[in-house]
Design a protein around this motif. Sequence first.
Motif, PDB file in Angstrom:
ATOM      1  N   SER A   5      12.511  11.077  -7.930  1.00  0.00           N
ATOM      2  CA  SER A   5      12.316   9.680  -8.355  1.00  0.00           C
ATOM      3  C   SER A   5      11.275   9.599  -9.465  1.00  0.00           C
ATOM      4  N   ALA A   6      10.238  10.423  -9.385  1.00  0.00           N
ATOM      5  CA  ALA A   6       9.193  10.421 -10.415  1.00  0.00           C
ATOM      6  C   ALA A   6       9.769  10.830 -11.769  1.00  0.00           C
ATOM      7  N   THR A   7      10.735  11.719 -11.764  1.00  0.00           N
ATOM      8  CA  THR A   7      11.365  12.136 -13.021  1.00  0.00           C
ATOM      9  C   THR A   7      12.048  10.943 -13.689  1.00  0.00           C
ATOM     10  N   ALA A   8      12.779  10.164 -12.916  1.00  0.00           N
ATOM     11  CA  ALA A   8      13.468   8.989 -13.471  1.00  0.00           C
ATOM     12  C   ALA A   8      12.458   7.972 -14.013  1.00  0.00           C
ATOM     13  N   VAL A   9      11.384   7.759 -13.288  1.00  0.00           N
ATOM     14  CA  VAL A   9      10.372   6.790 -13.727  1.00  0.00           C
ATOM     15  C   VAL A   9       9.648   7.317 -14.969  1.00  0.00           C
ATOM     16  N   THR A  10       9.398   8.606 -15.003  1.00  0.00           N
ATOM     17  CA  THR A  10       8.746   9.212 -16.179  1.00  0.00           C
ATOM     18  C   THR A  10       9.606   9.018 -17.416  1.00  0.00           C
ATOM     19  N   ARG A  11      10.905   9.196 -17.268  1.00  0.00           N
ATOM     20  CA  ARG A  11      11.811   9.006 -18.405  1.00  0.00           C
ATOM     21  C   ARG A  11      11.719   7.566 -18.924  1.00  0.00           C
ATOM     22  N   LYS A  12      11.636   6.602 -18.003  1.00  0.00           N
ATOM     23  CA  LYS A  12      11.486   5.203 -18.423  1.00  0.00           C
ATOM     24  C   LYS A  12      10.172   5.017 -19.185  1.00  0.00           C
ATOM     25  N   LEU A  13       9.101   5.585 -18.648  1.00  0.00           N
ATOM     26  CA  LEU A  13       7.790   5.421 -19.283  1.00  0.00           C
ATOM     27  C   LEU A  13       7.752   6.065 -20.665  1.00  0.00           C
ATOM     28  N   ILE A  14       8.371   7.217 -20.794  1.00  0.00           N
ATOM     29  CA  ILE A  14       8.444   7.874 -22.105  1.00  0.00           C
ATOM     30  C   ILE A  14       9.202   6.986 -23.096  1.00  0.00           C
ATOM     31  N   PHE A  15      10.303   6.400 -22.633  1.00  0.00           N
ATOM     32  CA  PHE A  15      11.074   5.511 -23.510  1.00  0.00           C
ATOM     33  C   PHE A  15      10.215   4.318 -23.949  1.00  0.00           C
ATOM     34  N   ILE A  16       9.543   3.697 -22.996  1.00  0.00           N
ATOM     35  CA  ILE A  16       8.728   2.523 -23.315  1.00  0.00           C
ATOM     36  C   ILE A  16       7.599   2.896 -24.277  1.00  0.00           C
ATOM     37  N   ASP A  17       6.992   4.058 -24.077  1.00  0.00           N
ATOM     38  CA  ASP A  17       5.963   4.543 -25.015  1.00  0.00           C
ATOM     39  C   ASP A  17       6.519   4.612 -26.437  1.00  0.00           C
ATOM     40  N   LYS A  18       7.731   5.122 -26.551  1.00  0.00           N
ATOM     41  CA  LYS A  18       8.362   5.249 -27.870  1.00  0.00           C
ATOM     42  C   LYS A  18       8.625   3.873 -28.480  1.00  0.00           C
ATOM     43  N   VAL A  19       9.094   2.949 -27.664  1.00  0.00           N
ATOM     44  CA  VAL A  19       9.363   1.599 -28.175  1.00  0.00           C
ATOM     45  C   VAL A  19       8.056   0.947 -28.631  1.00  0.00           C
TER      46      VAL A  19
END
Length: 176
Positions: free
Chosen positions: A149-163
């Motif tokens: 689950s942490a992997t999925a949330v990390t992917r979201k956070l990485i995306f938001i950082d990029k945005v």
Amino acid sequence: MQSTPINYFELFAIAEQFDLDVSTLESNFRKTQSAHHPDRFVSAPAAEKLAAMQMATSANEAYSVLKNPAKRAKYILERHGIDAIADTNTAMPTDFLMQQMEWRERIEDAKMARSISALDEIAAELKGETKSLINELHALLDINKDLTSATAVTRKLIFIDKVCTDIDQVIEQLDD
């Protein structure tokens, strides 16, 4: 002979966990940088100078990773053998994909309208989302040890950082 990779948490003498005390990180980073500053090794043998320079470089990289929650989560997962941004790991929940598209459209609309206030509004929304994801990662990584689950949330956070970075760039362009 290949050297053992440096454990960033050990480098700064802090507990290996997602939720960390940023002031302790900063303080220990400064101590490490000071101890390995090139000026301290001006008259040292070449090998010692090189080792100090490599340690200072590693400390900069480690600090950069641990200070940023998205990079820190990614690093923790990597220490467990998980590449959060691997090409084979591209699944995202449909609702988050829809949210991504909506943010991107709003950013493009704000850019076309040259509306910094609209971009600030989106950035504030993303900041709230980031805070929520950080809290979620603390629970998943530090308490529940749920790496999947942490992997999925990390992917979201990485995306938001990029945005957020993209928004900052658009604002910078509009300010010029």
